[in-house]
Scaffold this motif. Structure first.
Motif, PDB file in Angstrom:
ATOM      1  N   ARG A 210       0.877  -1.140  -0.007  1.00  0.00           N
ATOM      2  CA  ARG A 210      -0.146  -0.030   0.057  1.00  0.00           C
ATOM      3  C   ARG A 210       0.968   1.314   0.018  1.00  0.00           C
ATOM      4  N   LYS A 211       0.692   2.250  -1.010  1.00  0.00           N
ATOM      5  CA  LYS A 211       1.527   3.333  -1.189  1.00  0.00           C
ATOM      6  C   LYS A 211       1.043   4.217  -0.128  1.00  0.00           C
ATOM      7  N   MET A 212       2.085   4.677   0.941  1.00  0.00           N
ATOM      8  CA  MET A 212       1.824   5.751   1.861  1.00  0.00           C
ATOM      9  C   MET A 212       2.950   6.761   2.153  1.00  0.00           C
ATOM     10  N   PHE A 213       2.607   8.001   1.698  1.00  0.00           N
ATOM     11  CA  PHE A 213       3.410   9.150   1.910  1.00  0.00           C
ATOM     12  C   PHE A 213       4.382   8.950   0.885  1.00  0.00           C
ATOM     13  N   GLY A 214       4.445   8.445  -0.289  1.00  0.00           N
ATOM     14  CA  GLY A 214       5.077   8.316  -1.290  1.00  0.00           C
ATOM     15  C   GLY A 214       6.031   7.001  -1.025  1.00  0.00           C
ATOM     16  N   GLU A 215       5.767   6.374  -0.234  1.00  0.00           N
ATOM     17  CA  GLU A 215       6.392   5.084   0.120  1.00  0.00           C
ATOM     18  C   GLU A 215       5.518   4.001   0.104  1.00  0.00           C
ATOM     19  N   TYR A 216       6.100   2.931   0.739  1.00  0.00           N
ATOM     20  CA  TYR A 216       5.240   1.661   0.821  1.00  0.00           C
ATOM     21  C   TYR A 216       5.133   0.867   1.956  1.00  0.00           C
ATOM     22  N   ALA A 217       3.996   0.250   2.420  1.00  0.00           N
ATOM     23  CA  ALA A 217       3.853  -0.491   3.493  1.00  0.00           C
ATOM     24  C   ALA A 217       3.633  -1.744   2.791  1.00  0.00           C
TER      25      ALA A 217
ATOM     26  N   CYS B 192      10.896   1.941   1.510  1.00  0.00           N
ATOM     27  CA  CYS B 192      11.539   3.347   1.391  1.00  0.00           C
ATOM     28  C   CYS B 192      12.952   3.539   1.030  1.00  0.00           C
ATOM     29  N   ASP B 193      12.783   4.589  -0.205  1.00  0.00           N
ATOM     30  CA  ASP B 193      13.903   4.801  -1.037  1.00  0.00           C
ATOM     31  C   ASP B 193      14.532   3.549  -1.612  1.00  0.00           C
ATOM     32  N   ASP B 194      13.856   2.431  -1.874  1.00  0.00           N
ATOM     33  CA  ASP B 194      14.064   1.107  -2.477  1.00  0.00           C
ATOM     34  C   ASP B 194      14.967   0.264  -1.573  1.00  0.00           C
ATOM     35  N   ARG B 195      14.618   0.575  -0.221  1.00  0.00           N
ATOM     36  CA  ARG B 195      15.186  -0.130   0.691  1.00  0.00           C
ATOM     37  C   ARG B 195      14.114  -0.831   1.695  1.00  0.00           C
ATOM     38  N   LEU B 196      14.528  -2.188   2.174  1.00  0.00           N
ATOM     39  CA  LEU B 196      13.465  -2.745   2.856  1.00  0.00           C
ATOM     40  C   LEU B 196      13.746  -2.868   4.314  1.00  0.00           C
ATOM     41  N   PHE B 197      12.493  -2.452   4.774  1.00  0.00           N
ATOM     42  CA  PHE B 197      12.673  -2.213   6.288  1.00  0.00           C
ATOM     43  C   PHE B 197      11.809  -3.074   7.051  1.00  0.00           C
ATOM     44  N   LEU B 198      12.208  -4.243   7.856  1.00  0.00           N
ATOM     45  CA  LEU B 198      11.184  -5.225   8.436  1.00  0.00           C
ATOM     46  C   LEU B 198      11.254  -4.824   9.675  1.00  0.00           C
TER      47      LEU B 198
ATOM     48  N   GLN C 111      16.701   3.503   9.979  1.00  0.00           N
ATOM     49  CA  GLN C 111      15.290   4.181  10.045  1.00  0.00           C
ATOM     50  C   GLN C 111      14.609   4.239   8.885  1.00  0.00           C
ATOM     51  N   ALA C 112      13.375   3.917   8.628  1.00  0.00           N
ATOM     52  CA  ALA C 112      12.726   3.928   7.416  1.00  0.00           C
ATOM     53  C   ALA C 112      12.661   5.387   6.844  1.00  0.00           C
ATOM     54  N   TYR C 113      12.383   6.432   7.626  1.00  0.00           N
ATOM     55  CA  TYR C 113      12.463   7.843   7.314  1.00  0.00           C
ATOM     56  C   TYR C 113      12.944   8.302   8.580  1.00  0.00           C
ATOM     57  N   PRO C 114      13.422   9.936   8.557  1.00  0.00           N
ATOM     58  CA  PRO C 114      13.869  10.347   9.534  1.00  0.00           C
ATOM     59  C   PRO C 114      13.097  10.612  10.802  1.00  0.00           C
TER      60      PRO C 114
ATOM     61  N   PRO D  55      19.321  -6.007  -0.292  1.00  0.00           N
ATOM     62  CA  PRO D  55      19.032  -6.414  -1.526  1.00  0.00           C
ATOM     63  C   PRO D  55      19.530  -7.667  -2.173  1.00  0.00           C
ATOM     64  N   ASP D  56      20.764  -7.989  -1.487  1.00  0.00           N
ATOM     65  CA  ASP D  56      21.434  -9.151  -1.929  1.00  0.00           C
ATOM     66  C   ASP D  56      20.618 -10.518  -1.316  1.00  0.00           C
ATOM     67  N   ASP D  57      19.933 -10.262  -0.562  1.00  0.00           N
ATOM     68  CA  ASP D  57      19.077 -11.422   0.138  1.00  0.00           C
ATOM     69  C   ASP D  57      17.630 -11.531  -0.469  1.00  0.00           C
TER      70      ASP D  57
END
Length: 107
Positions: free
Chosen positions: A24-31, A43-49, A66-69, A79-81
Protein backbone atom coordinates in the motif's frame (compact mmCIF):
# COMPACT_ATOMS: atom_id res chain seq x y z
CA UNK A 1 13.76 9.75 -3.28
CA UNK A 2 10.64 7.63 -3.65
CA UNK A 3 10.69 3.88 -4.11
CA UNK A 4 10.11 2.31 -7.50
CA UNK A 5 6.89 0.33 -7.89
CA UNK A 6 8.86 -2.49 -9.51
CA UNK A 7 11.02 -2.81 -6.37
CA UNK A 8 7.94 -3.15 -4.18
CA UNK A 9 6.34 -5.61 -6.59
CA UNK A 10 9.48 -7.75 -6.67
CA UNK A 11 9.78 -7.91 -2.87
CA UNK A 12 6.06 -8.72 -2.53
CA UNK A 13 6.39 -11.47 -5.15
CA UNK A 14 9.35 -12.98 -3.31
CA UNK A 15 7.27 -13.09 -0.10
CA UNK A 16 4.03 -14.32 -1.67
CA UNK A 17 4.13 -17.83 -0.19
CA UNK A 18 4.17 -16.40 3.34
CA UNK A 19 0.46 -15.55 3.23
CA UNK A 20 -1.70 -12.82 1.76
CA UNK A 21 0.98 -10.31 0.74
CA UNK A 22 0.03 -6.86 -0.49
CA UNK A 23 1.51 -3.39 -0.61
CA UNK A 24 0.00 0.00 0.00
CA UNK A 25 1.41 3.35 -1.02
CA UNK A 26 1.81 5.65 1.97
CA UNK A 27 3.35 9.13 1.91
CA UNK A 28 5.22 8.38 -1.31
CA UNK A 29 6.64 5.12 0.03
CA UNK A 30 5.12 1.68 0.70
CA UNK A 31 3.91 -0.53 3.52
CA UNK A 32 4.03 -4.31 3.05
CA UNK A 33 1.30 -6.42 4.60
CA UNK A 34 1.17 -10.13 5.35
CA UNK A 35 -2.29 -11.36 6.30
CA UNK A 36 -3.35 -7.74 6.89
CA UNK A 37 -0.50 -7.06 9.33
CA UNK A 38 2.05 -4.39 8.42
CA UNK A 39 5.35 -6.28 8.47
CA UNK A 40 7.68 -3.94 6.61
CA UNK A 41 8.19 -0.70 4.75
CA UNK A 42 9.93 -0.02 1.46
CA UNK A 43 11.48 3.43 1.54
CA UNK A 44 14.03 4.76 -0.95
CA UNK A 45 14.09 1.27 -2.49
CA UNK A 46 15.28 -0.23 0.81
CA UNK A 47 13.43 -2.91 2.79
CA UNK A 48 12.78 -2.21 6.48
CA UNK A 49 11.32 -5.18 8.39
CA UNK A 50 9.60 -4.72 11.74
CA UNK A 51 11.72 -5.93 14.62
CA UNK A 52 10.59 -9.20 16.18
CA UNK A 53 12.57 -11.79 18.11
CA UNK A 54 11.52 -14.51 15.69
CA UNK A 55 12.93 -12.59 12.72
CA UNK A 56 16.10 -11.80 14.67
CA UNK A 57 16.84 -15.54 14.94
CA UNK A 58 16.46 -15.97 11.16
CA UNK A 59 18.40 -12.94 9.92
CA UNK A 60 21.65 -13.58 8.10
CA UNK A 61 22.97 -10.17 9.11
CA UNK A 62 21.52 -7.80 11.67
CA UNK A 63 21.53 -4.23 10.46
CA UNK A 64 19.25 -1.62 11.98
CA UNK A 65 18.04 1.52 10.26
CA UNK A 66 15.29 4.10 10.17
CA UNK A 67 12.73 3.92 7.38
CA UNK A 68 12.44 7.72 7.46
CA UNK A 69 13.95 10.45 9.64
CA UNK A 70 12.66 10.10 13.19
CA UNK A 71 11.20 6.61 12.76
CA UNK A 72 11.95 3.79 15.14
CA UNK A 73 14.54 1.25 14.10
CA UNK A 74 13.78 -1.62 11.74
CA UNK A 75 15.80 -4.54 10.44
CA UNK A 76 17.32 -3.53 7.10
CA UNK A 77 17.16 -6.43 4.65
CA UNK A 78 19.92 -6.27 2.06
CA UNK A 79 18.95 -6.31 -1.62
CA UNK A 80 21.44 -9.18 -1.93
CA UNK A 81 18.99 -11.29 0.11
CA UNK A 82 15.85 -10.42 -1.86
CA UNK A 83 16.53 -13.10 -4.47
CA UNK A 84 16.39 -15.85 -1.83
CA UNK A 85 12.65 -16.56 -1.97
CA UNK A 86 12.59 -19.10 0.87
CA UNK A 87 14.46 -16.68 3.14
CA UNK A 88 12.09 -13.82 2.29
CA UNK A 89 9.05 -16.05 2.88
CA UNK A 90 10.45 -17.18 6.23
CA UNK A 91 11.15 -13.59 7.32
CA UNK A 92 7.67 -12.42 6.30
CA UNK A 93 5.85 -15.34 7.92
CA UNK A 94 7.80 -15.21 11.20
CA UNK A 95 7.30 -11.45 11.46
CA UNK A 96 3.57 -11.65 10.77
CA UNK A 97 3.16 -14.48 13.28
CA UNK A 98 4.89 -12.43 15.98
CA UNK A 99 2.79 -9.29 15.48
CA UNK A 100 -0.61 -8.68 17.07
CA UNK A 101 -3.75 -8.77 14.97
CA UNK A 102 -4.71 -5.41 13.48
CA UNK A 103 -7.22 -3.38 15.41
CA UNK A 104 -10.71 -3.40 13.93
CA UNK A 105 -11.53 -0.28 11.92
CA UNK A 106 -14.07 2.07 13.46
CA UNK A 107 -17.19 2.65 11.41
Amino acid sequence: MASEQQTVDYIAEQMRNAGAIRSRKMFGEYALYCDEKVIAFVCDDRLFLKITESARTILKNIELGQAYPGSKDYFVISPDDWDDRSYMVELARSTADALPAPKPKKL
